[in-house]
Design an enzyme around this catalytic site. Structure first.
Site, short mmCIF file in Angstrom:
data_model
loop_
_atom_site.label_atom_id
_atom_site.label_comp_id
_atom_site.label_asym_id
_atom_site.label_seq_id
_atom_site.Cartn_x
_atom_site.Cartn_y
_atom_site.Cartn_z
CG HIS A 71 -1.45 -1.19 1.28
ND1 HIS A 71 -1.30 -2.39 2.30
CD2 HIS A 71 -2.75 -1.90 0.93
CE1 HIS A 71 -2.08 -3.25 2.25
NE2 HIS A 71 -3.01 -3.07 1.15
S1 FES Z 1 1.82 -0.64 3.17
FE1 FES Z 1 0.20 -1.77 3.90
S2 FES Z 1 1.35 -3.62 4.63
FE2 FES Z 1 2.74 -2.26 3.96
#
Ligand code: FES
Length: 106
Positions: A71
């Site tokens: 993410h």
């Molecule tokens: S940014 Fe979501 S698990 Fe690493």
């Protein structure tokens, strides 16, 4: 575990800590070795993203620290969260220097 260059350590220390999501100095994330001096060249962190537990990639991301592609969390050369949804720095586990060449982690 990461063997950091002088440049990586200097970059980590040049940060305005008060502006970090999880404020910690670089020195708070390393420990002293057998000599009693901080062993800043050795960064020991758990490679689990503090967002949802993916495995960040080393030497990636805007700060050349760690990048979590799941993410988009970006960590610096101290493993501190700098951007993205992760709320906390990469965890520094308990560890100790047993000698100049051996570290016990955990
Ligand atoms: S940014 Fe979501 S698990 Fe690493």
């Amino acid at each position: 575990m990461r063997h950091r260059t002088e440049e990586e350590i200097a970059t980590a220390n040049a940060v305005d800590v008060s502006a970090l999501p999880d404020p910690q100095t670089d020195d708070q994330r390393v420990i002293a070795g057998p000599s009693g001096e901080l062993e800043r060249q050795w960064l020991v962190v758990i490679g689990i993203c503090t967002h949802l537990g993916c495995v960040p990639l080393s030497y990636k991301g805007e700060y050349d620290g760690y990048f979590c592609p799941c993410h988009g969390s970006v960590y610096d050369t101290s493993g501190r969260i700098r951007k993205g949804p992760a709320p906390l720095n990469l965890e520094v586990p308990p560890y100790a220097f047993l000698s100049d060449t051996r570290i016990k982690i955990g």
